[in-house]
Scaffold this motif. Structure first.
Motif, PDB file in Angstrom:
ATOM      1  N   LEU A  67       0.802  -1.227   0.000  1.00 40.48           N
ATOM      2  CA  LEU A  67       0.000   0.000   0.000  1.00 40.48           C
ATOM      3  C   LEU A  67       0.834   1.276   0.000  1.00 40.48           C
ATOM      4  O   LEU A  67       0.287   2.373   0.098  1.00 40.48           O
ATOM      5  N   SER A  68       2.138   1.144  -0.158  1.00 44.54           N
ATOM      6  CA  SER A  68       2.943   2.329  -0.423  1.00 44.54           C
ATOM      7  C   SER A  68       2.910   2.688  -1.907  1.00 44.54           C
ATOM      8  O   SER A  68       3.436   3.730  -2.300  1.00 44.54           O
ATOM      9  N   LYS A  69       2.267   1.831  -2.714  1.00 46.12           N
ATOM     10  CA  LYS A  69       2.153   2.051  -4.159  1.00 46.12           C
ATOM     11  C   LYS A  69       0.774   2.609  -4.492  1.00 46.12           C
ATOM     12  O   LYS A  69      -0.249   2.086  -4.038  1.00 46.12           O
ATOM     13  N   ALA A  70       0.741   3.652  -5.315  1.00 43.59           N
ATOM     14  CA  ALA A  70      -0.513   4.339  -5.631  1.00 43.59           C
ATOM     15  C   ALA A  70      -1.510   3.420  -6.321  1.00 43.59           C
ATOM     16  O   ALA A  70      -2.701   3.437  -6.004  1.00 43.59           O
ATOM     17  N   ASP A  71      -1.052   2.598  -7.265  1.00 44.13           N
ATOM     18  CA  ASP A  71      -1.987   1.737  -7.990  1.00 44.13           C
ATOM     19  C   ASP A  71      -2.581   0.664  -7.093  1.00 44.13           C
ATOM     20  O   ASP A  71      -3.735   0.276  -7.255  1.00 44.13           O
ATOM     21  N   VAL A  72      -1.811   0.216  -6.103  1.00 40.62           N
ATOM     22  CA  VAL A  72      -2.319  -0.791  -5.162  1.00 40.62           C
ATOM     23  C   VAL A  72      -3.369  -0.166  -4.253  1.00 40.62           C
ATOM     24  O   VAL A  72      -4.396  -0.796  -3.945  1.00 40.62           O
ATOM     25  N   ALA A  73      -3.151   1.057  -3.834  1.00 41.42           N
ATOM     26  CA  ALA A  73      -4.139   1.754  -3.002  1.00 41.42           C
ATOM     27  C   ALA A  73      -5.452   1.925  -3.755  1.00 41.42           C
ATOM     28  O   ALA A  73      -6.540   1.777  -3.177  1.00 41.42           O
ATOM     29  N   GLU A  74      -5.390   2.222  -5.047  1.00 46.21           N
ATOM     30  CA  GLU A  74      -6.608   2.347  -5.851  1.00 46.21           C
ATOM     31  C   GLU A  74      -7.339   1.013  -5.946  1.00 46.21           C
ATOM     32  O   GLU A  74      -8.575   0.961  -5.900  1.00 46.21           O
ATOM     33  N   LYS A  75      -6.592  -0.071  -6.062  1.00 41.60           N
ATOM     34  CA  LYS A  75      -7.212  -1.406  -6.099  1.00 41.60           C
ATOM     35  C   LYS A  75      -7.877  -1.732  -4.767  1.00 41.60           C
ATOM     36  O   LYS A  75      -8.933  -2.372  -4.732  1.00 41.60           O
ATOM     37  N   LEU A  76      -7.259  -1.302  -3.678  1.00 44.70           N
ATOM     38  CA  LEU A  76      -7.866  -1.492  -2.362  1.00 44.70           C
ATOM     39  C   LEU A  76      -9.208  -0.774  -2.286  1.00 44.70           C
ATOM     40  O   LEU A  76     -10.206  -1.336  -1.806  1.00 44.70           O
ATOM     41  N   LEU A  77      -9.239   0.469  -2.770  1.00 45.34           N
ATOM     42  CA  LEU A  77     -10.481   1.244  -2.741  1.00 45.34           C
ATOM     43  C   LEU A  77     -11.560   0.568  -3.579  1.00 45.34           C
ATOM     44  O   LEU A  77     -12.734   0.556  -3.200  1.00 45.34           O
ATOM     45  N   ALA A  79     -11.817  -2.668  -4.133  1.00 49.47           N
ATOM     46  CA  ALA A  79     -12.230  -3.894  -3.443  1.00 49.47           C
ATOM     47  C   ALA A  79     -13.005  -3.601  -2.169  1.00 49.47           C
ATOM     48  O   ALA A  79     -13.921  -4.349  -1.795  1.00 49.47           O
ATOM     49  N   HIS A  80     -12.645  -2.512  -1.486  1.00 44.53           N
ATOM     50  CA  HIS A  80     -13.267  -2.172  -0.198  1.00 44.53           C
ATOM     51  C   HIS A  80     -13.566  -0.669  -0.190  1.00 44.53           C
ATOM     52  O   HIS A  80     -12.829   0.122   0.423  1.00 44.53           O
ATOM     53  N   PRO A  81     -14.645  -0.248  -0.845  1.00 47.32           N
ATOM     54  CA  PRO A  81     -14.918   1.183  -0.994  1.00 47.32           C
ATOM     55  C   PRO A  81     -15.381   1.877   0.284  1.00 47.32           C
ATOM     56  O   PRO A  81     -15.316   3.103   0.372  1.00 47.32           O
ATOM     57  N   GLU A  82     -15.853   1.121   1.260  1.00 46.19           N
ATOM     58  CA  GLU A  82     -16.360   1.721   2.501  1.00 46.19           C
ATOM     59  C   GLU A  82     -15.425   1.410   3.656  1.00 46.19           C
ATOM     60  O   GLU A  82     -14.980   0.270   3.830  1.00 46.19           O
ATOM     61  N   CYS A  83     -15.142   2.420   4.441  1.00 44.75           N
ATOM     62  CA  CYS A  83     -14.270   2.240   5.601  1.00 44.75           C
ATOM     63  C   CYS A  83     -14.689   3.235   6.672  1.00 44.75           C
ATOM     64  O   CYS A  83     -14.800   4.433   6.411  1.00 44.75           O
ATOM     65  N   ASP A  84     -14.954   2.742   7.874  1.00 47.08           N
ATOM     66  CA  ASP A  84     -15.310   3.612   8.995  1.00 47.08           C
ATOM     67  C   ASP A  84     -14.111   3.921   9.876  1.00 47.08           C
ATOM     68  O   ASP A  84     -14.041   4.983  10.502  1.00 47.08           O
ATOM     69  N   VAL A  85     -13.188   2.965   9.958  1.00 47.30           N
ATOM     70  CA  VAL A  85     -11.990   3.116  10.781  1.00 47.30           C
ATOM     71  C   VAL A  85     -10.780   2.797   9.915  1.00 47.30           C
ATOM     72  O   VAL A  85     -10.647   1.669   9.418  1.00 47.30           O
ATOM     73  N   LEU A  86      -9.913   3.765   9.727  1.00 48.18           N
ATOM     74  CA  LEU A  86      -8.681   3.571   8.965  1.00 48.18           C
ATOM     75  C   LEU A  86      -7.503   3.651   9.918  1.00 48.18           C
ATOM     76  O   LEU A  86      -7.283   4.688  10.553  1.00 48.18           O
ATOM     77  N   ILE A  87      -6.770   2.557  10.009  1.00 47.02           N
ATOM     78  CA  ILE A  87      -5.595   2.530  10.879  1.00 47.02           C
ATOM     79  C   ILE A  87      -4.360   2.440   9.987  1.00 47.02           C
ATOM     80  O   ILE A  87      -4.075   1.404   9.386  1.00 47.02           O
ATOM     81  N   ASN A  88      -3.629   3.552   9.897  1.00 49.37           N
ATOM     82  CA  ASN A  88      -2.417   3.619   9.081  1.00 49.37           C
ATOM     83  C   ASN A  88      -1.248   3.074   9.899  1.00 49.37           C
ATOM     84  O   ASN A  88      -0.502   3.823  10.537  1.00 49.37           O
ATOM     85  N   ASN A  89      -1.122   1.750   9.859  1.00 49.50           N
ATOM     86  CA  ASN A  89      -0.101   1.071  10.637  1.00 49.50           C
ATOM     87  C   ASN A  89       1.114   0.675   9.795  1.00 49.50           C
ATOM     88  O   ASN A  89       2.174   0.378  10.337  1.00 49.50           O
TER      89      ASN A  89
END
Length: 264
Positions: A67-77, A79-89
């Motif tokens: 998830l340090s890669k921009a294209d991977v972050a877009e794929k995450l969004l 796959a999982h468009p809704e998020c109530d709690v985001l923990i940047n660990n």
């Protein structure tokens, strides 16, 4: 005090082990649906199965990718468009002298420790703000305040997380979304155990003693005089992720055993 996260979805980056997994387990035990993340399919699958065995009534899913890669972050969004709690660990650390740390290594640390959280917050916070509820948590470090001379590159990225979380908290003012940082000290995570095993050749109980000796030698201001467990750090993360923390935002919350020698 009962924490109930039923109906909430939590995304924890870098959570196939260590503090991230402990946080995922704590949130799942409180009813949250959790998405765990890592770069290894094997480790992510194992983490998901372990979560399902620990909290059979909660939903656990995995997402494999860096998830340090921009294209991977877009794929995450996607796959999982809704998020109530985001923990940047998601994070990395290494001991290295400032004069031997290359530009490429600096860029890697910034990309993993800082930019990943910037990007994911930008992707997920607008949805939280529209819904009127959300929690964003950065897992920083006591090294953000107590910059280690042998890990200046790491310390600077952790300080940047504090500035980012404070600024985002102000940006989200009045929306029902809070943004905070949690600052662990030396913690007996999987990575620390592996590092100590490699350095000492010890296993099991011997590692606990070696870890505590490290704290006493290298963090002598520690009040507890030992490493923290991942569960102790996860307890703070769970509270900040919950509805009970609604008046806490823009804060740097220390779980470092008193290493930072200031009262506030």
């Amino acid at each position: 005090m009962k924490i109930d996260l039923t109906g909430r979805t939590a995304l924890i980056t870098g959570s196939s082990g260590g503090i991230g997994f402990a946080a995922a387990a704590a949130l799942a035990s409180s009813g949250a649906s959790v998405v765990v993340n890592g770069r290894s399919s094997e480790k992510v699958d194992a983490a998901v199965e372990r979560l399902r065995s620990l909290s059979p009534s909660s939903s656990a899913q995995g997402f494999v990718g860096d998830l340090s890669k921009a294209d991977v972050a877009e794929k995450l969004l996607e796959a999982h468009p809704e998020c109530d709690v985001l923990i940047n660990n998601l994070g990395m650390y290494a001991w290295k002298d400032f004069f031997e740390t290359s530009d490429a290594e600096w860029e890697d640390f910034v990309s993993v420790n800082v930019t990943s959280g910037i990007r994911l917050s930008r992707l997920y916070m607008p949805g939280m703000m529209r819904k009127g509820w959300g929690r964003v948590i950065f897992v920083s470090s006591e090294s953000a305040i107590n910059i280690p001379a042998d890990m200046i590159h790491y310390g600077i990225t952790k300080t940047a997380q504090l500035a980012l979380s404070r600024g985002l908290a102000k940006r989200a003012a009045g929306t029902g979304v809070t943004v905070n940082s949690v600052l662990p000290g030396p913690t007996l995570s999987d990575g620390v155990v592996s590092m100590l095993e490699g350095a000492t050749g010890l296993k099991g109980e011997g590692i606990l003693g070696a870890a505590d000796d490290f704290v006493k030698a290298n963090r002598p201001t520690s009040i507890i005089g030992r490493t923290a467990t991942v569960e102790e750090v996860a307890n703070m993360i769970l509270y900040v992720a919950s509805p009970l923390s609604s008046a806490t935002t823009g804060a740097a919350l220390r779980v470092e055993g008193g290493i930072v020698d200031t009262a506030f």
